[in-house]
Design a protein around this motif. Structure first.
Motif, PDB file in Angstrom:
ATOM      1  N   GLY A 317       0.795  -1.225   0.000  1.00  0.00           N
ATOM      2  CA  GLY A 317       0.000   0.000   0.000  1.00  0.00           C
ATOM      3  C   GLY A 317       0.823   1.270   0.000  1.00  0.00           C
ATOM      4  N   CYS A 318       2.067   1.209   0.505  1.00  0.00           N
ATOM      5  CA  CYS A 318       2.866   2.428   0.607  1.00  0.00           C
ATOM      6  C   CYS A 318       4.190   2.254  -0.125  1.00  0.00           C
ATOM      7  CB  CYS A 318       3.127   2.773   2.071  1.00  0.00           C
ATOM      8  SG  CYS A 318       4.178   4.225   2.238  1.00  0.00           S
ATOM      9  N   ALA A 319       4.470   3.200  -1.019  1.00  0.00           N
ATOM     10  CA  ALA A 319       5.682   3.118  -1.835  1.00  0.00           C
ATOM     11  C   ALA A 319       6.939   3.343  -1.003  1.00  0.00           C
ATOM     12  CB  ALA A 319       5.613   4.144  -2.968  1.00  0.00           C
ATOM     13  N   GLY A 365       7.066   0.431   8.174  1.00  0.00           N
ATOM     14  CA  GLY A 365       7.906   0.144   7.018  1.00  0.00           C
ATOM     15  C   GLY A 365       8.980   1.174   6.782  1.00  0.00           C
ATOM     16  N   CYS A 366       8.952   2.313   7.515  1.00  0.00           N
ATOM     17  CA  CYS A 366      10.013   3.328   7.446  1.00  0.00           C
ATOM     18  C   CYS A 366       9.911   4.180   8.702  1.00  0.00           C
ATOM     19  CB  CYS A 366       9.896   4.173   6.172  1.00  0.00           C
ATOM     20  SG  CYS A 366       8.648   5.471   6.242  1.00  0.00           S
ATOM     21  N   ASP A 367      10.807   5.160   8.803  1.00  0.00           N
ATOM     22  CA  ASP A 367      10.894   5.926  10.053  1.00  0.00           C
ATOM     23  C   ASP A 367       9.720   6.872  10.310  1.00  0.00           C
ATOM     24  OD1 ASP A 367      13.275   5.107  11.415  1.00  0.00           O
ATOM     25  OD2 ASP A 367      14.379   5.865   9.674  1.00  0.00           O
ATOM     26  N   ARG A 369       6.688   6.090  10.777  1.00  0.00           N
ATOM     27  CA  ARG A 369       5.888   5.412  11.810  1.00  0.00           C
ATOM     28  C   ARG A 369       4.413   5.831  11.788  1.00  0.00           C
ATOM     29  NH1 ARG A 369       9.133   6.436  17.154  1.00  0.00           N
ATOM     30  NH2 ARG A 369       8.959   8.542  16.387  1.00  0.00           N
ATOM     31  N   CYS A 370       3.829   5.846  10.607  1.00  0.00           N
ATOM     32  CA  CYS A 370       2.420   6.241  10.469  1.00  0.00           C
ATOM     33  C   CYS A 370       1.522   5.333  11.312  1.00  0.00           C
ATOM     34  CB  CYS A 370       1.975   6.126   9.014  1.00  0.00           C
ATOM     35  SG  CYS A 370       2.906   7.142   7.881  1.00  0.00           S
ATOM     36  N   GLY A 371       0.503   5.932  11.897  1.00  0.00           N
ATOM     37  CA  GLY A 371      -0.493   5.165  12.645  1.00  0.00           C
ATOM     38  C   GLY A 371      -0.029   4.723  14.014  1.00  0.00           C
TER      39      GLY A 371
HETATM   40  S1  SF4 Z   1       5.424   4.426   8.139  1.00  0.00           S
HETATM   41 FE1  SF4 Z   1       4.018   5.489   6.731  1.00  0.00          FE
HETATM   42  S2  SF4 Z   1       5.338   6.256   5.064  1.00  0.00           S
HETATM   43 FE2  SF4 Z   1       6.510   4.674   6.174  1.00  0.00          FE
HETATM   44  S3  SF4 Z   1       6.118   2.756   5.122  1.00  0.00           S
HETATM   45 FE3  SF4 Z   1       4.588   2.904   6.751  1.00  0.00          FE
HETATM   46  S4  SF4 Z   1       2.789   3.847   5.792  1.00  0.00           S
HETATM   47 FE4  SF4 Z   1       4.554   4.217   4.444  1.00  0.00          FE
END
Ligand code: SF4
Length: 395
Positions: A317-319, A365-367, A369-371
């Motif tokens: 879902g997220c690039a 999945g990266c820094d 930290r969404c959600g």
């Molecule tokens: S933390 Fe947010 S930007 Fe990073 S991979 Fe997850 S959804 Fe994508």
């Protein structure tokens, strides 16, 4: 902070172009859903999306990989899930999910549609940022600590504290004036905010709103609100009926499970903890719901390790994501590598199979930290050299 980008919160009429396809967010004031509305969402997820209903941390829902946006808007409109084309993205109202059933010091249920109606009737409030959050807490303290912008918190059956920027402003208002004062505060925020999206970003914002509205703070302020446990399992209501709190694995509700939930034909609330509350059941019906829906993956056991974990969207879902974090965390849960007890240790460079983490944790999945939920949470973040574990208060 000055914003350089426009507010891009998605809605039904403005989809977010996620890496896996268009995403629609549907606002549910107070998280409330009629059974027929849940059925509409389930059918839309199956027919037009990826077959799942995602629950959000504001008690809203999202549908991913939408193939026909016009058809989605038409279906949602017919089910009263898109009552305003101008104000759809500003109807961010969270409310104590079990208010009026048990607990709390006031019943805030009637305030939800009143606030929603008043918001939609105010043309200039259509321009509020989509990130603004209204909170209506019945006094139990479950939603006042969620970092809202404008809120009320019951201090008695008839009186509310006005919360501004997530904290007690010191102002007290009677229940009959609660919506009027919240709307006045929203207008004043809109007047003050310039390029800001949230009230806490405005220097002295709460005090300036109180002064502009001519309100008189009291001297006794409520303490800051601590995070509370997710309501999971069986709850006896004051009227002798039963409410069930149901956890949803990683906040993604399969359409088929949603259809079975809708068939129970009882009021449903999407909570801001990405769980569900099903209310006004008799005991026999509640037992049948648990018997049918627990094997389908809904969680009625408060000790389930699934309730310790949250995750961002991740791949596909997220690039920006370095991996499919949701699949990785699901493996960790099903392989017994997530436990309630223990002290998390900082580590880095881990492969998925090496990760064993105790306690509440958020996988990203990266820094960015969404959600990530508020409170005492360990971060499990995909870095270029593997996963990094950062316990709360470290790093
Ligand atoms: S933390 Fe947010 S930007 Fe990073 S991979 Fe997850 S959804 Fe994508």
């Amino acid at each position: 902070m000055t914003r350089s980008a426009p507010d891009s919160c998605p809605g039904v009429l403005r989809l977010h172009q996620a890496a896996d396809g268009p995403l629609a967010r549907i606002r549910l004031p107070g998280g409330r859903l009629r059974p027929d509305q849940l059925l509409t969402l389930a059918e839309a997820a199956r027919d037009l999306g990826d077959g799942r209903i995602e629950l959000t941390s504001r008690g809203n829902v999202q549908l991913r990989r939408i193939g026909d946006a016009e058809e989605l808007a038409a279906r949602l409109g017919a089910a009263d899930l898109l009552p305003s084309r101008t104000h759809e993205r500003v109807r961010n109202i969270v409310a104590s999910p079990l208010s009026g059933r048990f607990g709390g010091v006031a019943d805030i249920r009637e305030l939800i549609p009143r606030l929603d109606d008043a918001l939609r009737a105010a043309p200039d409030l259509a321009e509020l940022p989509g990130r603004v959050l209204f909170t209506l807490d019945d006094g139990r303290g479950d939603v006042s600590g969620l970092g809202g912008d404008l809120g009320i918190h019951a201090v008695s059956a008839q009186d509310y504290a006005l919360l501004l920027g997530g904290r007690d402003s010191g102002v007290r208002v009677p229940d009959v004036r609660a919506v009027e004062v919240l709307l006045a505060a929203a207008h004043e925020f809109q007047h003050l905010r310039g390029e800001q999206w949230r009230l806490h970003e405005i220097p002295d914002g709460p005090a300036r709103i109180v002064a502009a509205l001519g309100l008189e703070p009291t001297t006794e302020l409520l303490e800051p609100f601590a995070p509370q446990d997710i309501p999971i399992g069986w709850f006896d209501q004051d009227d002798g009926q039963v409410s069930l709190g149901a956890g949803v694995r990683l906040g993604a509700l399969p359409a088929r499970t949603a259809e079975f939930l809708a068939a129970a034909d009882r009021p449903i609330v999407v909570t801001p903890w990405r769980s569900l509350a099903l209310s006004d059941l008799d005991e026999w019906a509640a037992e049948q719901v648990v018997r049918v829906l627990a094997p389908m993956g809904l969680i009625f056991d408060a000790a389930s390790p699934w309730l310790l974990v949250t995750a961002c969207a991740g791949q596909p879902g997220c690039a920006k994501s370095r991996t499919d974090v949701r699949a990785d965390v699901a493996d960790a849960v099903t392989e017994g590598r997530i436990s309630p007890d223990g002290t998390p240790q900082p580590k880095q460079g881990l492969s998925t199979a090496e990760i064993t983490v105790p306690g509440r944790q958020h996988w990203s999945g990266c820094d960015r930290r969404c959600g990530r939920p508020r409170g005492h949470v360990t971060d499990v973040v995909a870095a270029p050299d593997g996963y990094r574990i950062t316990p709360p208060g470290v790093g």
